[in-house]
Design an enzyme around this catalytic site. Structure first.
Site, mmCIF file in Angstrom:
data_model
loop_
_atom_site.group_PDB
_atom_site.id
_atom_site.type_symbol
_atom_site.label_atom_id
_atom_site.label_comp_id
_atom_site.label_asym_id
_atom_site.label_seq_id
_atom_site.Cartn_x
_atom_site.Cartn_y
_atom_site.Cartn_z
ATOM 1 N N GLY A 190 -28.964 12.307 3.636
ATOM 2 C CA GLY A 190 -30.104 12.170 4.534
ATOM 3 C C GLY A 190 -30.767 13.500 4.857
ATOM 4 C CB THR A 191 -29.360 16.685 6.171
ATOM 5 O OG1 THR A 191 -28.833 16.096 7.355
ATOM 6 C CG2 THR A 191 -29.865 18.083 6.482
ATOM 7 C CG ASP A 250 -20.884 12.130 3.805
ATOM 8 O OD1 ASP A 250 -20.839 11.125 3.066
ATOM 9 O OD2 ASP A 250 -20.169 12.245 4.811
ATOM 10 C CB THR A 251 -25.293 9.832 4.104
ATOM 11 O OG1 THR A 251 -25.803 10.780 5.054
ATOM 12 C CG2 THR A 251 -23.958 9.291 4.608
ATOM 13 N N GLY A 265 0.789 -1.228 0.000
ATOM 14 C CA GLY A 265 0.000 0.000 0.000
ATOM 15 C C GLY A 265 0.818 1.272 0.000
ATOM 16 C CE LYS A 283 -28.568 19.441 10.080
ATOM 17 N NZ LYS A 283 -28.112 20.251 8.977
#
Length: 339
Positions: A237-238, A234-235, A47, A204
């Site tokens: 969700g928000t 990012d994900t 690596g 929120k």
């Protein structure tokens, strides 16, 4: 007076398509071929990263194009080792072009016994030999102060403004810019001012990390085409939850303009199934095949802006001129020629 040497570009493996596009765009500006310096950035079996440059760079003005996106540690080490390679090869100046600055979310101590990793990364870059940084939409503007070298932080909002005015031509009076949280109000206000739209906020509240307990819309979004603006997704969700709340509060449709499409985990699936009509991101992070194939994700190019910024740094002229929509409009000429 322009420098004698031409600017030279070199790229790591993080976002080779963007680096190639920047080189192509600089070729158009310079009226001559501008290519990436021939080099190899490889890994040993364990690596470890190995860099070898096959061209003479002594006395050259070098620009390393390398976002420190996922895998953040590998891409950061590539950048540092490439910098050391060029410094030991007697390059005259080394500028790191970091379209996405990883570790930017760790810009302060949120609780006891936690690091300020963004500052650590800044120290590592300076120590390696980087003499200037060019980046895009830092998560927090004060990160510029973590460096003891010049940092040029470009903004995506002028590009977003051009895109919005082109895609929503004829319905600009119905637009509403929305910040997905209180912390992003300054960024949303900047875009709202550029397109002449009002501003709303989604407030929120979290019960615990990773979970959103409650969302409240501050402002009247009834009948409006809402544009959620943020620096990263990012994900998702928000973002998807905010879109639902806006529609529940009477918005006619919801779109999102996000600078950095991190898009980790279930992000693409969430966006695909969300009530948002579109998510627009830049290519600061190399998009995955899933992102490219998502029907409601659109990708805006940053190469024209980065190419001009690199030329301005090389020439010793203003980079802040690229903060204005009027300056970027001719650079992006042809993309937004709509009747």
């Amino acid at each position: 007076m322009a420098p004698m040497n031409e600017p030279k570009l070199i790229s790591g493996n993080a976002n080779m398509p963007l680096a190639t596009a920047i080189a192509r765009r600089m070729s158009l500006h310079r009226g001559m071929s501008v290519g990436l310096v021939d080099a190899r950035v490889e890994r040993f079996n364990d690596g470890e990263i190995f860099v070898e440059v096959f061209e003479n760079v002594r006395g050259e003005d070098m620009f390393i194009i390398q976002p420190t996106s996922n895998p953040a540690n590998d891409n950061l080490m590539e950048l540092l080792i490439m910098t050391d390679t060029l410094r030991r090869s007697s390059a005259s100046r080394i500028t790191a072009v970091i379209p996405y600055f990883g570790y930017a979310r760790q810009d302060r101590r949120t609780k006891a016994r936690t690091p300020i990793s963004a500052k650590l990364v800044a120290n590592m870059m300076v120590e390696a030999g980087i003499e200037r940084v060019l980046t895009l939409d830092l998560h927090a503007a004060q990160i510029q102060g973590f460096f003891d070298i010049p940092v040029d932080n470009l903004y995506a909002s002028p590009i977003f403004a051009l895109d919005i005015m082109a895609h929503f031509k004829g319905s600009m009076s119905d637009m509403m810019v929305v910040s997905p949280d209180v912390g992003g109000v300054a960024r949303a206000r900047e875009l709202a001012k550029r397109i002449g739209a009002p501003l709303s906020i989604v407030d929120k509240r979290r019960e615990k990390a990773g979970e959103i307990a409650e969302m409240t819309v501050i402002g009247d979004v009834a009948g409006k085409k809402c544009i959620i603006v943020d620096d990263m997704c990012d994900t998702a969700g928000t973002l998807c939850k905010a879109a639902e709340v806006l529609l529940e509060n009477g918005a006619s449709e919801v779109h999102a303009y996000i600078t950095h499409g991190v898009m980790s985990g279930p992000a693409v699936d969430r966006v695909t199934q969300s009530v948002m009509k579109s998510l627009v991101i830049t290519d600061s992070i190399a998009p995955t095949d899933a992102v490219k194939n998502c029907p409601n994700i659109r990708i805006l190019p940053t190469a024209p802006m980065f190419a001009q910024a690199i030329l301005n740094i090389w020439n010793g002229t203003s980079v802040s001129s690229l903060f204005e929509t009027e300056t970027l409009s001719p650079i992006y000429e042809g993309m937004y020629q709509r009747s």
